[in-house]
Motif scaffolding. Structure first.
Motif, short mmCIF file in Angstrom:
data_model
loop_
_atom_site.label_atom_id
_atom_site.label_comp_id
_atom_site.label_asym_id
_atom_site.label_seq_id
_atom_site.Cartn_x
_atom_site.Cartn_y
_atom_site.Cartn_z
N ALA A 2 0.84 -1.19 0.00
CA ALA A 2 0.00 0.00 0.00
C ALA A 2 0.88 1.24 0.00
O ALA A 2 2.05 1.19 0.35
CB ALA A 2 -0.89 0.00 1.23
N ILE A 5 -0.27 5.74 3.17
CA ILE A 5 -1.21 6.21 4.16
C ILE A 5 -1.78 5.12 5.04
O ILE A 5 -2.81 5.33 5.65
CB ILE A 5 -2.33 7.05 3.51
N PHE A 6 -1.11 4.00 5.17
CA PHE A 6 -1.40 3.11 6.29
C PHE A 6 -1.12 3.87 7.59
O PHE A 6 -0.20 4.68 7.67
CB PHE A 6 -0.42 1.93 6.30
N SER A 260 -9.09 1.94 2.70
CA SER A 260 -8.63 2.99 3.62
C SER A 260 -7.34 3.66 3.17
O SER A 260 -6.86 4.57 3.84
CB SER A 260 -8.43 2.40 5.02
N TYR A 261 -6.78 3.23 2.06
CA TYR A 261 -5.52 3.80 1.61
C TYR A 261 -5.48 3.81 0.09
O TYR A 261 -6.39 3.30 -0.57
CB TYR A 261 -4.33 3.01 2.16
N TRP A 275 -11.01 9.52 2.73
CA TRP A 275 -9.60 9.57 3.12
C TRP A 275 -9.56 9.92 4.60
O TRP A 275 -9.63 11.08 4.98
CB TRP A 275 -8.88 10.63 2.29
#
Length: 757
Positions: A2, A5-6, A260-261, A275
């Protein structure tokens, strides 16, 4: 992996680390063709996958492939059925010599996808997404092989699919369905495959000869083009800098629920609808909120997709480089101030995360692919590349990058490959640099002071590196620059750190007003404290080239015994700081100044081109508003040509001093605003004033039928209602059953505070 933005708690070692290497390969996959038949009622799918592969060596008698299937129904090799054993893809083959080509066909079943369920808040929330091995469900999942893929997907007619490569056909199918065929001829790792399906809106454009495709929920279609409006400039900038034109046939950017990312799936980047607590898509009144993410994911199409790490131990080859390119785009669009602010912000995230995820950037000892995804990989990796660029200079650095892409493009690479290519391109041995920054853990922690020797007419710069070397952190050798402020202004002197404790003489013509260590933030370093006294801080405010130093100086001046001269130095500096991307964005710290009249400054600031400065001005002016003219300025800041945060701040500021003037506006925004800042401000000022109908306004905002990010604001505002209000419990329970995590989380907080079971 990913992208960026984890949450840091996810991007750390999640199991005890062990030694890993790229897995041995017995074949090279040439192409994987998948036929997916979607059963949306059962939220499952059946698939037929044909894998064409070439033997890498003789003597192989068993073909074993990775799969995401729950059930393997049948396997054929070269057209002949073979026995299915166990749950995976294992088949006996008559291997033959190296380069012998075989085909394996498997019929499989499974859930495969992350499915969406519509709700009253999100009625268009239907379809699914998947990526990696579930998008191309039989193949080689490790990053050290690359192959073409083709997807045939049959789905309900009201849904569209978005996947890798180009859509080459879309034909009607039985039972009110249709079949789309997506073809990706360029070889790529399996983990970069993706499918996004739903009732989406689509926008198309072109850059040079490349198709640009954008998709997302239909209710958000009006923001697609604005959000992705910088895509062409990003592609142009990266192509020029790297010397490699965008190396893929199309660039798709697809929004999906429940993700979520962001993910750099090749030619089909995936973004979340939400986001964090905000929508990913934005408009001109939001500012350029998501642009850095778009720059990061786009950069992956050179670094991560075009060149891919051979093993997850070198994940920084993907993520550190993409973060670096993102930072370079920030420098291009936001200028010097934004670039240095980003460097400091990313460094601080790394410093904090390294306390629990302590490791080198590149290592063979890790838990799994997620364990290599923390801020050490992203932010330290990017900062190290910024430092290398500062050391080599722009021309040499980019020559090295171009050679690296030329040699390693459309293939795999390891850290040493990058090192060798940079060395060959520049003639400078990069190995010592890599050894201390990439292959060893930690970072420099700097304690520094300065003094002036009038006899020698020199500054004595005393620098100690205080990092804990017992943990394997080196004493760094680092060239940088020191800023020296005299009556003539700011000059820079070159210095090199190379020992744990050293004093560096710097010739000067007069006693400096102050000295600035690493004044342009040229390398990743932590400075726990600065040595400046009150007089020096005034010079830092005026002349520091790093916005972090200016912020530091202003914060310490307003907390001390601020003189009139000190205040004027701050105000003069801020008045000169009129760029949209300015040095100092947060001026609210000036609210701590009580003995001086800042009225005229706040009035001036209401016209500042920077959104954050204007937002601060609304708050500041409201606190000192004297006249009807002041209130008129604030009323003007409620207009719909103002940024959302400015409107919210002006509303919060006006309500305590002239609530009747904003009452109708607040009720109207509570009912109609699609922006969470304005909605939250409206509900708050109505509750503060106890305006008749304020409870109904909050209950309506918390009710079903609002998008997730707006309903969450309404649910939070339920905390303003009395625990005795009989409507409160019903509203909270409705939110608890919403099925949307953000709404449910907000409801749980209110339920706990109000003791609702």
């Amino acid at each position: 992996m990913a992208s960026l933005i984890f949450a840091p708690s996810v991007l750390t070692q999640i199991a005890p680390p062990t030694v890993h290497y790229a897995p041995d390969r017995w074949c090279h996959v040439l192409r994987a063709v998948t036929y997916y038949d979607i059963d949306d009622k059962r939220q499952r799918a059946s698939a037929s996958v044909t894998v064409t592969f070439s033997m890498l060596r003789a003597g192989i008698t068993t073909a074993t492939f990775d799969t995401s299937a729950e059930k393997v129904l049948s396997i054929e090799v070269d057209g002949k059925p073979v026995k299915v054993s166990g749950g995976g893809i294992h088949a006996a083959i008559a291997g033959g010599p190296a380069e012998t080509i075989h085909t394996l066909k498997a019929r499989i079943e499974g859930k495969f996808f992350h499915w969406f369920t519509p709700s009253k808040d999100e009625p268009e929330r239907s379809g699914f997404y998947t990526e990696g091995l579930s998008a191309s469900p039989v193949g080689w999942s490790a990053p050290n092989d690359r192959y073409a893929t083709e997807l045939h997907i049959t789905l309900p007619v009201e849904w569209s699919a978005y996947s890798n490569g180009l859509l080459i056909s879309d034909m009607p199918a039985a039972n009110n369905r249709h079949t789309e065929v997506w073809k990706m001829d360029e070889p790529h790792p399996n983990y970069l495959n993706s499918i996004v399906v739903g009732p989406f809106a689509e926008r198309r454009d072109r850059w040079r000869n490349h198709l640009l495709l954008m998709s997302g929920p239909r209710s958000l279609a009006d923001k697609l083009e604005y959000t992705f409006s910088h895509t062409k400039d990003i592609l142009e900038f990266y192509s020029e800098r790297t010397g490699v034109e965008y190396p893929w046939s199309k660039y798709g950017q697809n929004l999906t629920f429940d993700h979520s990312y962001a993910e750099e799936n090749v030619t089909a980047t995936m973004y979340p609808v939400y986001w964090g607590e905000r929508p990913f898509l934005f408009d001109a009144r939001d500012g350029r909120r998501s642009e850095w993410v778009i720059a990061h994911e786009t950069a992956h199409h050179w670094f991560g997709d075009y060149i891919t790490c051979k093993d997850w131990g070198d994940t920084w080859i993907n993520e550190g480089f993409a973060t670096f390119m993102e930072m370079m785009y920030t420098l291009r669009t936001g200028g010097h101030w934004e670039s240095l602010r980003q460097m400091e912000s990313y460094s601080r995230r790394f410093f904090q995360d390294s306390k629990r995820d302590f490791r080198p950037i590149a290592t063979s000892t890790y838990s799994d692919s997620l364990g290599m995804g923390g801020w050490t990989t992203y932010n330290k990796g990017a900062g190290v590349l910024m430092a290398l660029r500062a050391q080599l200079g722009d021309d040499a650095f980019w020559r090295g990058i171009r050679l690296y892409l030329k040699r390693r493009g459309n293939g795999n690479a390891e850290s040493n490959d990058f090192c060798e290519d940079m060395t060959d391109a520049t003639g400078i041995n990069i190995h010592p640099f890599m050894d201390q920054w990439v292959y060893k853990p930690g970072h420099p922690v700097i304690d520094w002071t300065w003094s002036y020797d009038p006899g020698a007419r020199q500054v004595n710069l005393h620098v100690r590196q205080t990092q804990d070397t017992s943990r394997g952190i080196p004493i760094y050798t680092v060239p940088t620059h020191v800023g020296v402020v005299t009556s003539a202004g700011l000059t820079r002197a070159s210095v090199t750190l190379n020992s744990a404790d050293q004093t560096i003489p710097i010739p000067v013509s007069e006693k400096p007003k102050t000295v600035l260590f690493d004044c342009d933030h040229e390398f990743v370093r932590e400075i726990p404290r600065e040595p400046w006294n009150l007089e020096e801080l005034l010079s830092v405010v005026r002349l520091a080239p790093d916005p972090i130093d200016r912020d530091y100086a202003i914060s310490h001046l307003v907390l001390g015994e601020l003189s009139n001269d000190g205040l004027q130095a701050i105000l003069d500096s801020l008045r000169k700081d009129r760029e949209p991307f300015c040095a100092v964005r947060d001026t609210l710290k000036l609210l701590l100044v009580k003995d001086f009249d800042l009225h005229d400054f706040w009035v001036e600031e209401t016209k500042h081109p920077n959104f954050e400065r204007r937002t601060c001005a609304a708050t500041g002016l409201a606190g000192v508003a004297k006249t009807a003219a002041d209130r008129a300025i604030l009323m003007n800041m409620l207009k719909d040509d103002q940024p959302y945060t400015v409107v919210a701040a002006a509303l919060r500021g006006l309500a305590p001093i002239d609530f009747p003037a904003v009452r109708d506006f607040a009720f109207r925004m509570a009912k109609t605003s699609k922006n969470q800042d304005i909605l939250a401000a409206s509900l708050d000022v109505l509750a503060d004033a106890k305006a008749p109908g304020w409870e109904v306004a909050i209950l309506d905002a918390a009710s079903e039928g609002h998008t997730t990010f707006l309903r969450r604001i309404g649910v939070r505002a339920l905390s303003r209602l009395s625990a005795d209000d009989p409507r409160l419990a019903a509203s909270v329970r409705s939110a608890l059953n919403a099925g949307e995590d953000q709404v449910v989380s907000a409801a749980r907080i209110v339920a706990s505070a109000k003791h609702i079971k």
